[in-house]
Scaffold this active site. Structure first.
Site, PDB file in Angstrom:
ATOM      1  N   ARG A   1       0.852  -1.186   0.000  1.00 16.30           N
ATOM      2  CA  ARG A   1       0.000   0.000   0.000  1.00 16.30           C
ATOM      3  C   ARG A   1       0.889   1.239   0.000  1.00 16.30           C
ATOM      4  O   ARG A   1       0.647   2.199  -0.712  1.00 16.30           O
ATOM      5  CB  ARG A   1      -0.928  -0.011   1.221  1.00 16.30           C
ATOM      6  CG  ARG A   1      -2.190  -0.830   1.055  1.00 16.30           C
ATOM      7  CD  ARG A   1      -1.932  -2.263   0.636  1.00 16.30           C
ATOM      8  NE  ARG A   1      -3.125  -3.076   0.511  1.00 16.30           N
ATOM      9  CZ  ARG A   1      -3.577  -3.916   1.452  1.00 16.30           C
ATOM     10  NH1 ARG A   1      -2.901  -4.077   2.590  1.00 16.30           N
ATOM     11  NH2 ARG A   1      -4.660  -4.618   1.241  1.00 16.30           N
TER      12      ARG A   1
ATOM     13  N   ASP B   1       0.288  -7.280  -3.281  1.00 14.35           N
ATOM     14  CA  ASP B   1      -1.122  -7.024  -2.948  1.00 14.35           C
ATOM     15  C   ASP B   1      -1.802  -6.369  -4.141  1.00 14.35           C
ATOM     16  O   ASP B   1      -1.179  -6.172  -5.186  1.00 14.35           O
ATOM     17  CB  ASP B   1      -1.230  -6.162  -1.670  1.00 14.35           C
ATOM     18  CG  ASP B   1      -2.451  -6.547  -0.852  1.00 14.35           C
ATOM     19  OD1 ASP B   1      -3.562  -6.522  -1.412  1.00 14.35           O
ATOM     20  OD2 ASP B   1      -2.302  -6.872   0.340  1.00 14.35           O
TER      21      ASP B   1
ATOM     22  N   HIS C   1      -6.188 -10.616  -3.452  1.00 16.98           N
ATOM     23  CA  HIS C   1      -5.188  -9.557  -3.292  1.00 16.98           C
ATOM     24  C   HIS C   1      -4.106  -9.636  -4.369  1.00 16.98           C
ATOM     25  O   HIS C   1      -2.922  -9.436  -4.087  1.00 16.98           O
ATOM     26  CB  HIS C   1      -4.578  -9.599  -1.890  1.00 16.98           C
ATOM     27  CG  HIS C   1      -5.505  -9.082  -0.818  1.00 16.98           C
ATOM     28  ND1 HIS C   1      -5.863  -7.762  -0.710  1.00 16.98           N
ATOM     29  CD2 HIS C   1      -6.162  -9.728   0.177  1.00 16.98           C
ATOM     30  CE1 HIS C   1      -6.689  -7.612   0.324  1.00 16.98           C
ATOM     31  NE2 HIS C   1      -6.903  -8.784   0.868  1.00 16.98           N
TER      32      HIS C   1
ATOM     33  N   ASP D   1      -6.033 -14.635   2.502  1.00 18.22           N
ATOM     34  CA  ASP D   1      -7.124 -13.900   3.165  1.00 18.22           C
ATOM     35  C   ASP D   1      -8.010 -13.200   2.137  1.00 18.22           C
ATOM     36  O   ASP D   1      -7.580 -12.948   1.007  1.00 18.22           O
ATOM     37  CB  ASP D   1      -6.558 -12.862   4.149  1.00 18.22           C
ATOM     38  CG  ASP D   1      -5.694 -11.835   3.449  1.00 18.22           C
ATOM     39  OD1 ASP D   1      -4.907 -12.219   2.561  1.00 18.22           O
ATOM     40  OD2 ASP D   1      -5.796 -10.637   3.763  1.00 18.22           O
ATOM     41  N   GLU D   2      -9.211 -12.884   2.553  1.00 15.98           N
ATOM     42  CA  GLU D   2     -10.108 -11.966   1.851  1.00 15.98           C
ATOM     43  C   GLU D   2     -10.187 -12.242   0.340  1.00 15.98           C
ATOM     44  O   GLU D   2      -9.894 -11.360  -0.465  1.00 15.98           O
ATOM     45  CB  GLU D   2      -9.660 -10.526   2.106  1.00 15.98           C
ATOM     46  CG  GLU D   2      -9.688 -10.169   3.573  1.00 15.98           C
ATOM     47  CD  GLU D   2      -9.214  -8.751   3.861  1.00 15.98           C
ATOM     48  OE1 GLU D   2      -9.802  -8.123   4.750  1.00 15.98           O
ATOM     49  OE2 GLU D   2      -8.262  -8.280   3.214  1.00 15.98           O
TER      50      GLU D   2
ATOM     51  N   TRP E   1      -5.839 -13.917  12.456  1.00 18.37           N
ATOM     52  CA  TRP E   1      -5.917 -12.440  12.477  1.00 18.37           C
ATOM     53  C   TRP E   1      -7.314 -11.911  12.738  1.00 18.37           C
ATOM     54  O   TRP E   1      -7.489 -10.832  13.283  1.00 18.37           O
ATOM     55  CB  TRP E   1      -5.373 -11.858  11.174  1.00 18.37           C
ATOM     56  CG  TRP E   1      -6.243 -12.019   9.961  1.00 18.37           C
ATOM     57  CD1 TRP E   1      -6.345 -13.122   9.174  1.00 18.37           C
ATOM     58  CD2 TRP E   1      -7.120 -11.045   9.387  1.00 18.37           C
ATOM     59  NE1 TRP E   1      -7.232 -12.903   8.151  1.00 18.37           N
ATOM     60  CE2 TRP E   1      -7.727 -11.630   8.253  1.00 18.37           C
ATOM     61  CE3 TRP E   1      -7.454  -9.719   9.722  1.00 18.37           C
ATOM     62  CZ2 TRP E   1      -8.651 -10.955   7.453  1.00 18.37           C
ATOM     63  CZ3 TRP E   1      -8.368  -9.048   8.919  1.00 18.37           C
ATOM     64  CH2 TRP E   1      -8.955  -9.657   7.797  1.00 18.37           C
TER      65      TRP E   1
ATOM     66  N   TYR F   1      -2.838  -5.375  15.750  1.00 23.57           N
ATOM     67  CA  TYR F   1      -2.792  -4.611  14.501  1.00 23.57           C
ATOM     68  C   TYR F   1      -2.319  -3.194  14.827  1.00 23.57           C
ATOM     69  O   TYR F   1      -3.052  -2.383  15.389  1.00 23.57           O
ATOM     70  CB  TYR F   1      -4.155  -4.617  13.802  1.00 23.57           C
ATOM     71  CG  TYR F   1      -4.283  -5.756  12.799  1.00 23.57           C
ATOM     72  CD1 TYR F   1      -3.772  -7.013  13.105  1.00 23.57           C
ATOM     73  CD2 TYR F   1      -4.869  -5.565  11.553  1.00 23.57           C
ATOM     74  CE1 TYR F   1      -3.856  -8.054  12.198  1.00 23.57           C
ATOM     75  CE2 TYR F   1      -4.960  -6.606  10.635  1.00 23.57           C
ATOM     76  CZ  TYR F   1      -4.444  -7.853  10.962  1.00 23.57           C
ATOM     77  OH  TYR F   1      -4.523  -8.883  10.059  1.00 23.57           O
TER      78      TYR F   1
ATOM     79  N   ASP G   1      -1.719  -0.822  12.909  1.00 21.16           N
ATOM     80  CA  ASP G   1      -2.251   0.266  12.068  1.00 21.16           C
ATOM     81  C   ASP G   1      -3.452   0.916  12.751  1.00 21.16           C
ATOM     82  O   ASP G   1      -3.981   1.904  12.256  1.00 21.16           O
ATOM     83  CB  ASP G   1      -2.620  -0.230  10.658  1.00 21.16           C
ATOM     84  CG  ASP G   1      -3.558  -1.430  10.643  1.00 21.16           C
ATOM     85  OD1 ASP G   1      -3.679  -2.125  11.675  1.00 21.16           O
ATOM     86  OD2 ASP G   1      -4.177  -1.677   9.585  1.00 21.16           O
TER      87      ASP G   1
ATOM     88  N   TRP H   1      -0.046  -2.716   8.635  1.00 20.66           N
ATOM     89  CA  TRP H   1      -0.616  -2.530   7.293  1.00 20.66           C
ATOM     90  C   TRP H   1      -0.507  -1.054   6.950  1.00 20.66           C
ATOM     91  O   TRP H   1      -0.747  -0.194   7.811  1.00 20.66           O
ATOM     92  CB  TRP H   1      -2.081  -2.990   7.272  1.00 20.66           C
ATOM     93  CG  TRP H   1      -2.223  -4.444   7.579  1.00 20.66           C
ATOM     94  CD1 TRP H   1      -2.569  -5.011   8.774  1.00 20.66           C
ATOM     95  CD2 TRP H   1      -2.002  -5.539   6.678  1.00 20.66           C
ATOM     96  NE1 TRP H   1      -2.576  -6.387   8.676  1.00 20.66           N
ATOM     97  CE2 TRP H   1      -2.232  -6.740   7.387  1.00 20.66           C
ATOM     98  CE3 TRP H   1      -1.621  -5.624   5.338  1.00 20.66           C
ATOM     99  CZ2 TRP H   1      -2.102  -8.001   6.812  1.00 20.66           C
ATOM    100  CZ3 TRP H   1      -1.497  -6.882   4.761  1.00 20.66           C
ATOM    101  CH2 TRP H   1      -1.741  -8.050   5.487  1.00 20.66           C
TER     102      TRP H   1
ATOM    103  N   GLU I   1      -2.033   1.131   4.574  1.00 18.33           N
ATOM    104  CA  GLU I   1      -2.959   1.984   3.818  1.00 18.33           C
ATOM    105  C   GLU I   1      -2.805   3.454   4.225  1.00 18.33           C
ATOM    106  O   GLU I   1      -2.776   4.345   3.379  1.00 18.33           O
ATOM    107  CB  GLU I   1      -4.411   1.556   4.054  1.00 18.33           C
ATOM    108  CG  GLU I   1      -4.837   0.300   3.331  1.00 18.33           C
ATOM    109  CD  GLU I   1      -4.677  -0.934   4.192  1.00 18.33           C
ATOM    110  OE1 GLU I   1      -3.877  -0.906   5.156  1.00 18.33           O
ATOM    111  OE2 GLU I   1      -5.351  -1.941   3.894  1.00 18.33           O
TER     112      GLU I   1
HETATM  113  C1  ACM Z   1      -5.456  -9.189   6.848  1.00 22.17           C
HETATM  114  O1  ACM Z   1      -5.387  -8.304   7.691  1.00 22.17           O
HETATM  115  N1  ACM Z   1      -6.243  -9.045   5.796  1.00 22.17           N
HETATM  116  C2  ACM Z   1      -4.707 -10.437   6.972  1.00 22.17           C
END
Ligand code: ACM
Ligand code: ZN
Length: 766
Positions: free
Chosen positions: A175, A204, A266, A329-330, A396, A421, A423, A471, A473
Site C-alpha cells: 500500500r 497485494d 489480493h 485472506d479476503e 488475524w 494490529y 495500524d 498494514w 494503507e
Molecule cells: C489481513 O489483515 N487481511 C490479513
C-alpha cells in the site's frame, strides 16, 4: 522535516553529555525489555573502559562479538578488542555451553566488578545475552556518535529464555513502499528487543514489490498505480539483490525474513500486468483504493498455477526461511461463481463450493512449497473449505481461527487484530493522525495473552508465538511507520519473550521511559501520547457560562500547557486538575517524557457563545439530493441540479435507499446533500461530529472536513443552541481522497448535550 527531527534527537543526546548519566531518571533501576526470566541483583558494578576486552572463541561467536564492539564504539568511542584467551579481569567472556539450562535462544549473564560472562547454547543466545547487557548499560549506549557517560553495568545474575519461538513483526510494503534503508533501520530496532521474525508482505492489489526476471511486466505495470487524485505512486519494488541484502542484514541480527506472496485474492497488481490469469481476462489497473477486490486469480486455468509456481520458485532462493507465506485472506468467490473454467474445476475435482475451490487452490500451492521443503503459512481464511495438511495458520480475524487450527494439530501464529494490529489508533482518533480505524493502545497490545482460551491443553505447543502487523494503507512514509510501530512493538516483544508471570504493565511503562531514549539514539519517530479530552469536543470548545477542560494521556505522563499563545515547553505550567475557563482562550498543551522529549502541541480553542436562537420557520421533513460523479469540493455542487431528490418520511427517522447504480458498481461516485432540522430539547451546548465533508447548523459551517482523509470521525465541535428546531445541512462528497471511496451511505452525525455526555446518533439508514 525528517532531518530536522534527527538533528533535534542528536541535540537532545548531546545535551545529556554534561550530566552524569545515572542522574537521568530514565536510567534508574533495571530496564531490561523484554523482561528476563530470572534476575538477581548483586553488590557492585562493572565499568566498561576503553581497555575492556571481549573473549570469544569460534567464528560465529566472534562475529556476534564484532557486532557489539562496533555498536559500542559508536556511542563510547572505545575500540574494544576481541581476544581468544581470557585475560585476568575487565573482560566480557562469551562462551557456548551446550548443556546450559536454557533453550536454544536463551542465555545467562553474570556481571561482577571484575568481569562479565555471557553463556548460551547457540550464537543466537549469545547475541540476546549481549542485547541484555546493552540494556544494563545507560540508554545512551545507543547513541549514534560518541557521548560521555558513566558506562557502568550493575552487578547482576540473569538467566533468560524466550517463552515463544515465533516473535514476529509484519510490514505491508504494497500500500506504501519502504526502502531498503528503512527496513534495515527497522531490523536494528527489532533485534534490540529480541524479535526474531520479519514477515514481509510483498504483493497485494495496490502494488507488486518483488522483482521478477521471468515476468518482467510485473516490475513495470505492477509496481505503480495512479491514485484517485491523478498522482502516480511508484514504480517501487525490491530487486533480487536488495532482497538478498535485507535477508543477510536480518540474519546478522538473528531475524528470519518470511516473504508473503498473496493468492488467490489480493492479486490485482499482478493481474494488471498479466490479466490472462484472472477469470474475466481484464483489463485491470493496479488498484488505487483500499479494501478487497472481486478480481482474483482464476482457479480453473492451469496456466495460473504455472505462473504462480514460477513466481514462487523464483522467490524461494532469495530467502533462507523454512516458511513461505501465501496470503489466503479476503478472497471473494464472485468471479469464480461465474467463470466456466472455475466451475469446470469444481466439477472435475468434485468440490462443493467456492470455499472448497479455494482450499483446492491452496493445496496446489502447498505441493509446490513442499517440493522445496518450505512450510506454508496462510491467514486464517485458509481454514475455510478445508485446511491444507501442512499449513501453519496466522490467526488475524480474532483468536477463533487459531484455536480451531491448533486443536486440529496445526501450528499457529497469533496476530488478532484487536491487540496486534499496529495500524490501529493508539489514542483518541480526534487528536491522532488518521489511521484505518480501531483502537489499540500500548496497554492493550501489552495485555495480549498468546495462548487463547478454548485451546485444548494438549495443543498448547502448536501456538508458535505472536506477531504484530503494520498494514500501510494510512502509513505513507517511514516517519509514520515508526510512529505506529513504536513503542507497541516493544510490548509485543515482551508478550512473546517474557514469562506470563513476569508480565506487569506498570513496570513495563516505567521501563519504556528508558527504552524510548534508546530509540532516540536511532532517531526513531515513536508515538508520544498526546493530551486528550475525555468526553469533550476536541479542538473547539464552546461555552456559555464557563468551560471545564480535562486533559489526560493514554499512559501517565506529565502534561504542560499555556494560555498565552506561546508554545508550551518543559517548564511551562503543569496540568494537575481540570481547567476552568470563563473567557475566550487558546489553550496549548503537550505531554513530556522523563527524557524531556515532548509530544506534538495541541491547540484547543475555547469560545464564549450565546445560545443560537431556534428557527420560527415552518419545519419541513428531511430532503436528500444526489449528485452523480466525482466531486472533491463542496463548492463544485453549487450550480448543479441533483440527479435524484428524495424526501424523508419524517425528521425523526431518516430512511434513504442507496441508488441502484451505487450498489452495482463501487466505482460509481455520488455526492449527497441532506437538509432538514434538528430538534434541540433544551438550551445547552451541544457537541457534533460527522464523517461528512461539511455540517452546517443555522446556516453556519460548524464542521469542515473537506479535503481530509476520511472513513472515521475525525473532528468534533461544540456550539451553544437554544431549545427548538435548528436548520441543518450535511454534504458528503463522492470521491476517493486517501484511497478509500467516501461512502455517503454511511454518513452519520453524532451530537450530545454537554452535561449529559450522551451521543445521539443520527444515522442515515439504507
Ligand atoms: C489481513 O489483515 N487481511 C490479513
Ligand atoms: Zn476462473
Amino acid at each position: 522535516m525528517y532531518r530536522l527531527k534527527n538533528l533535534f534527537a542528536l541535540l537532545l543526546l548531546v545535551s545529556t553529555v554534561s550530566c552524569k548519566t545515572e542522574d537521568k531518571s530514565y536510567n534508574e533501576g533495571i530496564n531490561i525489555t523484554p523482561k528476563p526470566l530470572e534476575l538477581v541483583r548483586k553488590d557492585g558494578k562493572f565499568t566498561l573502559k576503553d581497555n575492556t576486552v571481549f573473549v570469544a572463541n569460534g567464528e560465529p561467536v566472534r562475529k556476534v562479538a564484532g557486532f557489539f564492539t562496533a555498536k559500542i564504539q559508536k556511542s563510547t568511542g572505545y575500540a574494544l578488542q576481541t581476544v581468544q584467551d581470557s585475560p585476568s579481569g575487565n573482560c566480557i567472556e562469551l562462551s557456548i555451553v551446550e548443556d546450559l539450562n536454557v533453550n536454544g535462544e536463551g542465555y545467562t549473564v553474570d556481571v561482577s566488578a571484575g568481569g562479565i560472562t555471557v553463556k548460551a547454547r547457540t550464537p543466537q543466545g549469545i547475541f540476546y545475552g549481549l542485547q541484555t547487557l546493552m540494556q544494563l548499560l545507560p540508554a545512551e549506549i545507543e547513541s549514534p556518535s560518541p557521548v560521555k557517560a558513566s558506562w557502568t553495568i550493575p552487578a547482576v545474575s540473569v538467566r533468560d529464555e524466550p517463552r515463544f519461538r515465533y516473535r514476529g513483526q509484519h510490514l505491508d510494503v504494497c500500500r506504501h513502499f519502504f526502502d531498503v534503508e528503512y527496513i534495515k533501520k527497522h531490523l536494528d530496532i527489532l533485534a534490540m528487543f529480541k524479535i526474531n521474525k520479519f514477515h514481509w508482505h510483498l504483493t497485494d492489489d495496490q502494488g507488486w514489490r518483488i522483482e521478477s526476471k521471468k515476468y518482467p511486466k510485473l516490475n513495470v505495470t505492477g509496481t505503480l498505480r495512479t491514485e484517485g487524485e491523478g498522482n502516480v505512486y511508484g514504480p517501487y519494488y525490491y530487486t533480487h539483490e536488495q532482497i538478498r541484502e535485507i535477508v543477510a542484514y536480518a540474519k546478522e541480527r538473528f531475524i528470519e525474513v518470511i516473504p508473503e506472496i498473496e493468492l488467490p485474492g489480493h492479486g490485482v497488481a499482478a493481474l494488471s500486468a498479466y490479466p490472462e490469469y484472472s477469470c474475466t481476462g481484464g483489463p485491470f489497473e493496479v488498484r488505487n483504493i483500499w479494501g478487497v477486490s472481486n478480481d482474483v486469480f482464476c482457479a480453473g486455468n492451469d496456466a495460473t498455477f504455472a505462473f504462480l509456481t514460477d513466481i514462487i520458485e523464483e522467490a524461494i532462493p532469495l530467502f533462507e526461511s523454512d516458511c513461505f507465506h501465501i496470503g489466503g485472506d479476503e478472497c471473494p468467490k464472485i468471479r469464480w461463481e461465474k467463470c466456466p473454467k472455475c466451475q469446470a474445476r469444481i466439477k472435475k475435482e468434485k468440490l462443493k463450493d467456492g470455499h472448497e475451490l479455494q482450499s483446492w487452490f491452496i493445496g496446489q500451492i502447498e505441493q509446490t512449497l513442499l517440493k522445496h521443503n518450505k512450510r506454508m503459512i496462510g491467514w486464517d481464511e485458509i481454514l475455510e473449505g478445508g485446511l491444507a495438511p501442512s499449513a501453519t495458520v496466522m490467526s488475524w480475524r480474532g483468536e477463533e481461527g487459531g484455536v480451531e487450527a491448533a486443536n486440529m494439530g496445526h501450528d499457529v501464529i497469533m496476530t488478532p487484530g484487536s491487540w496486534l494490529y499496529l495500524d490501529h489508533y493508539q489514542g483518541d482518533s480526534k487528536v491522532e493522525p488518521v489511521t484505518i480505524g480501531g483502537y489499540t493502545t500500548l496497554e492493550k497490545t501489552y495485555s495480549y495473552e498468546p495462548i487463547p482460551k478454548g485451546l485444548n491443553r494438549d495443543k498448547v505447543q502448536h501456538i508458535l508465538g505472536a506477531q504484530a502487523n503494520v498494514w500501510s494503507e494510512y502509513i505513507y512514509d517511514p516517519e509514520q511507520a515508526e510512529y505506529m510501530s513504536y513503542p507497541r512493538v516493544i510490548a509485543l516483544a515482551e508478550v512473546t519473550w517474557s514469562s506470563k508471570e513476569q508480565k506487569d504493565y506498570g513496570d513495563f511503562e516505567r521501563r519504556i521511559a528508558n527504552q524510548l531514549v534508546r530509540l532516540d539514539g536511532h532517531s526513531v519517530n515513536y508515538h508520544i501520547p498526546i493530551p486528550e479530552q475525555p468526553g469533550s469536543s476536541s479542538d473547539f470548545v464552546a461555552f456559555v457560562d464557563s468551560a471545564i477542560v480535562e486533559l489526560k494521556t493514554t499512559r501517565p505522563l506529565k502534561i504542560v500547557y499555556t494560555t498565552n499563545m506561546e508554545e508550551p515547553g518543559i517548564s511551562s505550567k503543569e496540568y494537575t486538575a481540570p481547567l476552568k475557563f470563563t473567557e475566550n482562550t487558546s489553550l496549548k498543551t503537550r505531554s513530556v517524557l522523563s527524557s524531556g522529549k515532548m509530544s506534538p502541541v495541541r491547540t484547543i480553542i475555547i469560545e464564549k457563545q450565546t445560545y443560537a436562537p431556534a428557527t420560527t420557520a415552518n419545519i419541513s421533513a428531511w430532503k436528500a439530493e444526489y449528485y452523480k460523479g466525482k466531486y472533491f469540493k463542496i463548492s463544485e455542487l453549487r450550480d448543479k441540479t441533483p440527479d435524484e431528490t428524495e424526501n424523508a418520511e419524517s425528521q425523526g427517522r431518516l430512511k434513504y435507499r442507496i441508488p441502484g447504480y451505487r450498489e452495482i458498481n463501487e466505482d460509481e461516485y455520488c455526492s449527497l446533500v441532506l437538509t432538514g432540522y434538528f430538534h434541540v430539547p433544551e438550551d445547552g451546548v451541544y457537541c457534533f461530529s460527522t464523517e461528512a465533508d461539511g455540517l452546517w447548523i443555522d446556516g453556519k459551517l460548524l464542521i469542515d472536513n473537506e479535503g481530509t482523509v476520511r472513513k472515521i470521525v475525525r473532528t468534533d465541535k461544540s456550539t451553544a443552541l437554544a431549545k427548538g428546531y435548528h436548520p441543518v445541512r450535511i454534504v458528503s462528497l463522492g470521491n476517493i481522497i486517501g484511497g478509500w471511496p467516501s461512502q455517503w451511505d454511511n454518513v452519520s452525525v453524532r451530537w450530545k448535550g454537554a452535561d449529559k455526555q450522551k451521543f445521539v446518533k443520527l444515522k442515515i439508514e439504507n
